[in-house]
Design a protein around this motif. Structure first.
Motif, mmCIF file in Angstrom:
data_model
loop_
_atom_site.group_PDB
_atom_site.id
_atom_site.type_symbol
_atom_site.label_atom_id
_atom_site.label_comp_id
_atom_site.label_asym_id
_atom_site.label_seq_id
_atom_site.Cartn_x
_atom_site.Cartn_y
_atom_site.Cartn_z
ATOM 1 N N MET A 162 13.738 1.409 -3.348
ATOM 2 C CA MET A 162 13.348 1.205 -4.737
ATOM 3 C C MET A 162 13.168 -0.288 -5.047
ATOM 4 O O MET A 162 12.200 -0.688 -5.702
ATOM 5 C CB MET A 162 14.378 1.812 -5.677
ATOM 6 N N VAL A 163 14.066 -1.124 -4.561
ATOM 7 C CA VAL A 163 13.972 -2.568 -4.831
ATOM 8 C C VAL A 163 12.718 -3.151 -4.185
ATOM 9 O O VAL A 163 11.982 -3.937 -4.812
ATOM 10 C CB VAL A 163 15.259 -3.278 -4.344
ATOM 11 N N ILE A 164 12.451 -2.764 -2.944
ATOM 12 C CA ILE A 164 11.235 -3.271 -2.262
ATOM 13 C C ILE A 164 9.993 -2.822 -3.020
ATOM 14 O O ILE A 164 9.041 -3.605 -3.202
ATOM 15 C CB ILE A 164 11.210 -2.789 -0.791
ATOM 16 N N GLY A 165 9.978 -1.571 -3.492
ATOM 17 C CA GLY A 165 8.816 -1.078 -4.233
ATOM 18 C C GLY A 165 8.610 -1.823 -5.548
ATOM 19 O O GLY A 165 7.476 -2.173 -5.899
ATOM 20 N N LEU A 166 9.699 -2.070 -6.286
ATOM 21 C CA LEU A 166 9.556 -2.784 -7.553
ATOM 22 C C LEU A 166 9.111 -4.227 -7.350
ATOM 23 O O LEU A 166 8.264 -4.741 -8.102
ATOM 24 C CB LEU A 166 10.873 -2.722 -8.328
ATOM 25 N N VAL A 167 9.641 -4.890 -6.328
ATOM 26 C CA VAL A 167 9.227 -6.271 -6.050
ATOM 27 C C VAL A 167 7.773 -6.298 -5.596
ATOM 28 O O VAL A 167 7.002 -7.199 -5.968
ATOM 29 C CB VAL A 167 10.175 -6.913 -4.999
ATOM 30 N N SER A 168 7.363 -5.302 -4.814
ATOM 31 C CA SER A 168 5.967 -5.254 -4.349
ATOM 32 C C SER A 168 5.009 -5.046 -5.514
ATOM 33 O O SER A 168 3.921 -5.635 -5.533
ATOM 34 C CB SER A 168 5.789 -4.133 -3.327
ATOM 35 N N ILE A 169 5.384 -4.205 -6.471
ATOM 36 C CA ILE A 169 4.533 -4.011 -7.655
ATOM 37 C C ILE A 169 4.459 -5.317 -8.446
ATOM 38 O O ILE A 169 3.384 -5.717 -8.916
ATOM 39 C CB ILE A 169 5.092 -2.871 -8.544
ATOM 40 N N PHE A 170 5.586 -5.991 -8.592
ATOM 41 C CA PHE A 170 5.621 -7.253 -9.330
ATOM 42 C C PHE A 170 4.769 -8.325 -8.637
ATOM 43 O O PHE A 170 4.110 -9.125 -9.303
ATOM 44 C CB PHE A 170 7.071 -7.732 -9.460
ATOM 45 N N MET A 171 4.758 -8.333 -7.305
ATOM 46 C CA MET A 171 3.978 -9.317 -6.541
ATOM 47 C C MET A 171 2.539 -8.865 -6.316
ATOM 48 O O MET A 171 1.802 -9.503 -5.577
ATOM 49 C CB MET A 171 4.643 -9.571 -5.184
ATOM 50 N N LEU A 172 2.134 -7.756 -6.944
ATOM 51 C CA LEU A 172 0.772 -7.208 -6.871
ATOM 52 C C LEU A 172 0.385 -6.796 -5.457
ATOM 53 O O LEU A 172 -0.800 -6.824 -5.091
ATOM 54 C CB LEU A 172 -0.249 -8.200 -7.443
ATOM 55 N N GLY A 173 1.329 -6.400 -4.643
ATOM 56 C CA GLY A 173 1.046 -5.872 -3.311
ATOM 57 C C GLY A 173 0.397 -6.867 -2.380
ATOM 58 O O GLY A 173 -0.489 -6.499 -1.610
ATOM 59 N N ILE A 174 0.806 -8.130 -2.452
ATOM 60 C CA ILE A 174 0.184 -9.160 -1.627
ATOM 61 C C ILE A 174 0.487 -8.945 -0.149
ATOM 62 O O ILE A 174 -0.384 -9.081 0.696
ATOM 63 C CB ILE A 174 0.662 -10.552 -2.085
ATOM 64 N N PHE A 175 1.700 -8.560 0.182
ATOM 65 C CA PHE A 175 2.090 -8.373 1.575
ATOM 66 C C PHE A 175 2.137 -6.880 1.891
ATOM 67 O O PHE A 175 2.531 -6.073 1.050
ATOM 68 C CB PHE A 175 3.461 -9.000 1.837
ATOM 69 N N ILE A 176 1.779 -6.486 3.102
ATOM 70 C CA ILE A 176 1.745 -5.074 3.461
ATOM 71 C C ILE A 176 3.026 -4.625 4.167
ATOM 72 O O ILE A 176 3.437 -3.468 4.044
ATOM 73 C CB ILE A 176 0.512 -4.752 4.335
ATOM 74 N N VAL A 177 3.692 -5.517 4.888
ATOM 75 C CA VAL A 177 4.866 -5.132 5.679
ATOM 76 C C VAL A 177 6.013 -4.615 4.790
ATOM 77 O O VAL A 177 6.607 -3.574 5.112
ATOM 78 C CB VAL A 177 5.314 -6.300 6.583
ATOM 79 N N PRO A 178 6.339 -5.262 3.673
ATOM 80 C CA PRO A 178 7.434 -4.725 2.855
ATOM 81 C C PRO A 178 7.142 -3.325 2.307
ATOM 82 O O PRO A 178 8.056 -2.501 2.223
ATOM 83 C CB PRO A 178 7.575 -5.721 1.714
ATOM 84 N N GLN A 179 5.890 -3.036 1.961
ATOM 85 C CA GLN A 179 5.581 -1.693 1.453
ATOM 86 C C GLN A 179 5.768 -0.631 2.536
ATOM 87 O O GLN A 179 6.281 0.461 2.261
ATOM 88 C CB GLN A 179 4.148 -1.612 0.916
ATOM 89 N N ILE A 180 5.382 -0.940 3.763
ATOM 90 C CA ILE A 180 5.558 0.018 4.856
ATOM 91 C C ILE A 180 7.049 0.246 5.114
ATOM 92 O O ILE A 180 7.498 1.385 5.285
ATOM 93 C CB ILE A 180 4.830 -0.477 6.120
ATOM 94 N N VAL A 181 7.814 -0.841 5.102
ATOM 95 C CA VAL A 181 9.262 -0.705 5.291
ATOM 96 C C VAL A 181 9.871 0.097 4.134
ATOM 97 O O VAL A 181 10.742 0.966 4.341
ATOM 98 C CB VAL A 181 9.927 -2.102 5.399
ATOM 99 N N GLY A 182 9.417 -0.146 2.905
ATOM 100 C CA GLY A 182 9.923 0.584 1.749
ATOM 101 C C GLY A 182 9.608 2.073 1.820
ATOM 102 O O GLY A 182 10.433 2.917 1.446
ATOM 103 N N VAL A 183 8.406 2.431 2.308
ATOM 104 C CA VAL A 183 8.045 3.845 2.452
ATOM 105 C C VAL A 183 8.944 4.512 3.497
ATOM 106 O O VAL A 183 9.449 5.619 3.292
ATOM 107 C CB VAL A 183 6.552 3.985 2.821
ATOM 108 N N ILE A 184 9.173 3.842 4.616
ATOM 109 C CA ILE A 184 10.029 4.400 5.674
ATOM 110 C C ILE A 184 11.460 4.582 5.151
ATOM 111 O O ILE A 184 12.092 5.632 5.349
ATOM 112 C CB ILE A 184 9.997 3.498 6.925
#
Length: 166
Positions: free
Chosen positions: A91-113
């Motif tokens: 949840m934290v990785i997802g919220l930070v990724s939304i806040f950062m406008l999805g600039i990096f792809i690796v954290p989103q993949i880790v967050g999904v896993i």
């Protein structure tokens, strides 16, 4: 006649009803000597001058106990005390990724896993955190895809519109 019974009666405890005893019939009608009954007079006991007064016992209310905030399980049960690390991390990785406008792809993949592992392995209390992490990470991946797609379209448009004169 006196108040004394002719035959001694068997003891019957309270609440127990014994079967009735048949009346006594003497074996033969023989002449029996007439014995005089002894005089059983009650002794005259003096009454106490004043009886003691007993106070009524004062009863207090038992202490009131509040119920526990949540069920902790009985003895022998493992304690499931809310969400664990995988769901919260997703949840934290997802919220930070939304806040950062999805600039990096690796954290989103880790967050999904982490979100999928959290749904499978953790307690039911962490289910909401895991679902929130999955939704925000997938939205950040879609945002990342849109940004990369727009960048590619922009590069293609810039490359095809330039004219070089030789």
């Amino acid at each position: 006649m006196s108040n004394q019974p002719d035959q001694p009666q068997p003891y019957v405890p309270p609440g127990y009803y014994a079967p009735p005893v048949p009346p006594y019939i003497p074996p033969a009608q023989q002449e029996q000597p007439n014995y005089a009954q002894p005089n059983y007079a009650q002794p005259n006991y003096a009454q106490p001058a004043q009886q003691e007064q007993y106070a009524q016992p004062q009863f207090q209310q038992p202490p009131q106990f509040n119920a526990p905030a949540y069920y902790q399980g009985g003895p022998g049960y493992p304690g499931n005390y809310g969400p664990k690390g995988l769901s919260v991390a997703s949840m934290v990785i997802g919220l930070v990724s939304i806040f950062m406008l999805g600039i990096f792809i690796v954290p989103q993949i880790v967050g999904v896993i982490l979100g999928h592992k959290g749904l499978k392995q953790e307690s039911p209390q962490g289910r909401g955190f895991a679902i929130t992490g999955l939704v925000t990470n997938y939205l950040a991946l879609v945002g990342y895809g849109l940004i990369v797609g727009l960048w590619v379209v922009l590069m293609v448009a810039v490359g095809s519109s330039s004219s070089y004169s030789y």
